[in-house]
Design an enzyme around this catalytic site. Structure first.
Site: not given
Ligand code: IPE
Ligand code: IPE
Ligand code: MG
Length: 259
Positions: A27, A30, A40, A75, A78, A210
């Site tokens: 995570d 973006g 992003r 996802n 989005r 863990e």
């Molecule tokens: C979790 O990240 C999913 C992946 C890393 C693929 P998200 O960005 O989707 O999680 P939330 O929305 O913050 O819970």
């Molecule tokens: C995790 O990064 C990757 C996917 C969920 C595809 P994010 O896209 O959720 O990045 P942040 O959390 O918005 O920074």
């Molecule tokens: Mg995220």
């Protein structure tokens, strides 16, 4: 996708303190891009480039399975532009990096549903899995369109369709109906990006994993931090609901269950 267990599918630890299976919630892509004033999608591009580094750090330490949560069932919610961009980034990455991973004896396994993936990504993943199926090095599970709840429901459907006698359903049988039937449960789940939640990842399999959360954004996770996390795993005391001898006063030990 379901695959057969590999010959290296052993829950035994390589060394006394090394996790067999490390899973990542990747995570922060973006935010990493936005911090630098970039779109992003650039974060997702950098994010996939970090994967090689993760494997190169963990394999020499003795880790046998790595699971990468790349795209969740949620996802899809989005903006379409981001979803399309992610599918493109992943399909190019899988297509371009599979040969090098195959050279390194990495086995690639998809965990999740393939049906809804964009065709380029689906084809690349299916081909990567086919090509590397007999490799005996580290197993890299890639979770595209993965959700823990969807996985459990799918297992239930398949158990019913197979006509399994309800009295024979135990944890071991149920695990065999999950996408991760080829590997042990994760010993360690690492989430980058600062959030302290599981976001529908490996709900069944994480029962005794863990957990480690770091504010580091996924594209910034480097070998030094990763090694430190894996090493600190060695000092965690896992009890699985029981007590370790060091948790008890000597006089209590006489009341231990007799085996
Ligand atoms: C979790 O990240 C999913 C992946 C890393 C693929 P998200 O960005 O989707 O999680 P939330 O929305 O913050 O819970
Ligand atoms: C995790 O990064 C990757 C996917 C969920 C595809 P994010 O896209 O959720 O990045 P942040 O959390 O918005 O920074
Ligand atoms: Mg995220």
């Amino acid at each position: 996708m379901q695959v057969e267990p590999s010959s290296s599918d052993s829950p035994a630890l390589e060394g006394p303190n090394i996790p067999v299976h490390v899973a990542f919630i990747m995570d922060g892509n973006g935010r990493w891009a936005q911090k630098q004033g970039l779109p992003r999608i650039v974060g997702h591009e950098y994010g996939v480039q970090c994967i090689q580094n993760v494997l190169e750090t963990l394999e020499p330490m003795g880790v046998k399975f790595v699971t990468l949560y790349a795209f969740s069932t949620e996802n899809w919610g989005r903006p379409q532009e981001e979803v399309d961009g992610i599918m493109d980034v992943f399909s190019e990455a899988v297509a371009n990096q599979t040969a090098a991973l195959h050279e390194k004896n990495v086995r690639i396994v998809h965990v999740g549903k393939t049906e809804n993936l964009h065709p380029d990504l689906r084809n690349a993943v299916v081909e990567a899995q086919r090509l590397t199926a007999d490799n005996t090095g580290i197993t890299m599970n890639v979770a595209f369109d993965y959700g823990g709840r969807a996985e459990i429901l799918e297992a239930v459907r398949r158990i019913i369709k197979d006509g399994v006698d309800p009295d024979t359903i135990d944890e071991e049988l149920f695990s065999r109906y999950l996408f991760t039937s080829h590997c042990p449960d994760p010993d360690l789940i690492i989430r980058t990006g600062g959030e302290q939640r599981i976001s529908n990842f490996l709900l069944w399999q994480s029962a005794y994993s863990e957990l480690y959360h770091t504010p580091t954004l996924w594209p910034d996770l480097d070998a030094t931090e990763l090694k430190q996390v894996v090493e600190t795993f060695g000092s965690r005391r896992r009890r699985y609901g029981a007590l370790n001898p060091e948790d008890q006063y000597p006089e209590d030990r006489s009341s231990e269950p007799q085996t």
